[in-house]
Design a protein around this motif. Structure first.
Motif, PDB file in Angstrom:
ATOM      1  N   SER A 169       9.607  49.839   5.797  1.00  0.00           N
ATOM      2  CA  SER A 169       9.027  49.089   4.687  1.00  0.00           C
ATOM      3  C   SER A 169       9.035  47.592   4.977  1.00  0.00           C
ATOM      4  O   SER A 169       9.743  47.108   5.856  1.00  0.00           O
ATOM      5  CB  SER A 169       9.799  49.387   3.401  1.00  0.00           C
ATOM      6  N   CYS A 170       8.220  46.872   4.194  1.00  0.00           N
ATOM      7  CA  CYS A 170       8.103  45.425   4.329  1.00  0.00           C
ATOM      8  C   CYS A 170       7.703  44.844   2.982  1.00  0.00           C
ATOM      9  O   CYS A 170       7.406  45.572   2.045  1.00  0.00           O
ATOM     10  CB  CYS A 170       7.089  45.075   5.410  1.00  0.00           C
ATOM     11  N   THR A 171       7.668  43.539   2.901  1.00  0.00           N
ATOM     12  CA  THR A 171       7.326  42.830   1.676  1.00  0.00           C
ATOM     13  C   THR A 171       5.874  42.368   1.744  1.00  0.00           C
ATOM     14  O   THR A 171       5.412  41.924   2.796  1.00  0.00           O
ATOM     15  CB  THR A 171       8.247  41.602   1.504  1.00  0.00           C
ATOM     16  N   ALA A 172       5.176  42.431   0.621  1.00  0.00           N
ATOM     17  CA  ALA A 172       3.759  42.052   0.565  1.00  0.00           C
ATOM     18  C   ALA A 172       3.506  40.706   1.230  1.00  0.00           C
ATOM     19  O   ALA A 172       4.213  39.737   0.988  1.00  0.00           O
ATOM     20  CB  ALA A 172       3.280  42.008  -0.878  1.00  0.00           C
ATOM     21  N   GLY A 173       2.510  40.685   2.109  1.00  0.00           N
ATOM     22  CA  GLY A 173       2.113  39.455   2.779  1.00  0.00           C
ATOM     23  C   GLY A 173       2.926  39.110   4.021  1.00  0.00           C
ATOM     24  O   GLY A 173       2.560  38.228   4.780  1.00  0.00           O
ATOM     25  N   GLN A 174       4.035  39.811   4.224  1.00  0.00           N
ATOM     26  CA  GLN A 174       4.862  39.559   5.407  1.00  0.00           C
ATOM     27  C   GLN A 174       4.054  39.899   6.659  1.00  0.00           C
ATOM     28  O   GLN A 174       3.303  40.863   6.678  1.00  0.00           O
ATOM     29  CB  GLN A 174       6.115  40.433   5.332  1.00  0.00           C
ATOM     30  N   THR A 175       4.178  39.087   7.712  1.00  0.00           N
ATOM     31  CA  THR A 175       3.455  39.341   8.950  1.00  0.00           C
ATOM     32  C   THR A 175       4.430  39.555  10.103  1.00  0.00           C
ATOM     33  O   THR A 175       5.566  39.091  10.059  1.00  0.00           O
ATOM     34  CB  THR A 175       2.505  38.178   9.304  1.00  0.00           C
ATOM     35  N   VAL A 176       3.961  40.259  11.106  1.00  0.00           N
ATOM     36  CA  VAL A 176       4.768  40.491  12.305  1.00  0.00           C
ATOM     37  C   VAL A 176       3.840  40.433  13.514  1.00  0.00           C
ATOM     38  O   VAL A 176       2.693  40.869  13.457  1.00  0.00           O
ATOM     39  CB  VAL A 176       5.521  41.846  12.239  1.00  0.00           C
ATOM     40  N   GLN A 177       4.333  39.836  14.591  1.00  0.00           N
ATOM     41  CA  GLN A 177       3.583  39.730  15.838  1.00  0.00           C
ATOM     42  C   GLN A 177       4.225  40.671  16.847  1.00  0.00           C
ATOM     43  O   GLN A 177       5.403  40.515  17.175  1.00  0.00           O
ATOM     44  CB  GLN A 177       3.622  38.299  16.376  1.00  0.00           C
ATOM     45  N   VAL A 178       3.455  41.657  17.313  1.00  0.00           N
ATOM     46  CA  VAL A 178       3.973  42.661  18.243  1.00  0.00           C
ATOM     47  C   VAL A 178       3.355  42.425  19.625  1.00  0.00           C
ATOM     48  O   VAL A 178       2.127  42.517  19.780  1.00  0.00           O
ATOM     49  CB  VAL A 178       3.657  44.092  17.753  1.00  0.00           C
ATOM     50  N   PRO A 179       4.178  42.105  20.645  1.00  0.00           N
ATOM     51  CA  PRO A 179       3.641  41.868  21.983  1.00  0.00           C
ATOM     52  C   PRO A 179       2.898  43.101  22.521  1.00  0.00           C
ATOM     53  O   PRO A 179       3.273  44.241  22.217  1.00  0.00           O
ATOM     54  CB  PRO A 179       4.885  41.598  22.829  1.00  0.00           C
ATOM     55  N   TYR A 180       1.854  42.843  23.298  1.00  0.00           N
ATOM     56  CA  TYR A 180       1.107  43.934  23.921  1.00  0.00           C
ATOM     57  C   TYR A 180       0.524  43.468  25.243  1.00  0.00           C
ATOM     58  O   TYR A 180       0.442  42.274  25.527  1.00  0.00           O
ATOM     59  CB  TYR A 180       0.001  44.457  22.996  1.00  0.00           C
TER      60      TYR A 180
END
Length: 192
Positions: A169-180
């Motif tokens: 789960s996460c909070t509305a509007g929270q962002t995450v950057q996942v390396p690829y």
């Protein structure tokens, strides 16, 4: 998390090493091997049948992600306070290859840092890869400027690693950057 980043970095470095080591012509087996006369320093990975560009397409250039993330925003369903990282990601990546450097960003868009040419594209086909974002065939839907990308009609995203949205789960509007990591191949389709 740092283990995943380490694997993505290692695969990106390995992919770049393959691209740099493969000095010579770009080749692709659509129906029979073809060669781009002025291409250099690029190895195109094997392409699953479902995401091959149309027969007769010729490579314009191939590029390795040197640094990139797939960026996700938390989506919350109505009436709840927690959500999940679902839906489309937004890329942010630096690529290097046959025609110099390319910036890959929202749209999805690709812009040559050498000549300013820019393309946007939409997903045409997808090929899943376990534990990573899928490989893709994208159809270019707009061109801006003259340069290496002005000839591109199709784009493959190949040899992907990382980039998968986090679970939980996460909070509305929270962002995450996942390396690829990935190899992008741009194709000219003479039939278009």
């Amino acid at each position: 998390m740092s283990t995943t980043r380490s694997r993505v970095r290692a695969l990106s470095v390995a992919g770049l090493a393959v691209a740099v080591a493969a000095i010579g012509a770009v080749t692709y087996d659509a129906s029979a091997a073809t060669t781009a006369p002025d291409a250099r320093s690029v190895a195109i990975p094997a392409i699953p049948t479902i995401i091959k560009p149309p027969a007769g397409s010729r490579p314009v250039g191939a590029f390795v992600v040197t640094k990139g993330t797939q960026n996700y925003t938390c989506v919350v369903a109505d009436g709840t306070t927690t959500g999940a990282y679902t839906g489309a990601s937004v890329p942010e990546a630096q690529l290097i290859g046959t025609g110099g450097r390319i910036h890959h960003f929202a749209g999805p868009s690709w812009q040559s840092l050498r000549d300013g040419s820019l393309v946007t594209a939409v997903k045409d086909q997808s090929s899943p890869r376990a534990g990573t974002i899928p490989e893709l065939l994208l159809k270019v839907n707009s061109h801006t400027g003259k340069g290496i990308l002005s000839k591109a009609d199709w784009i493959n995203r190949l040899y992907t690693s990382g980039g998968v949205a986090p679970a939980g789960s996460c909070t509305a509007g929270q962002t995450v950057q996942v390396p690829y990591g990935a190899v992008y191949v741009f194709w000219d389709d003479p039939a278009i």
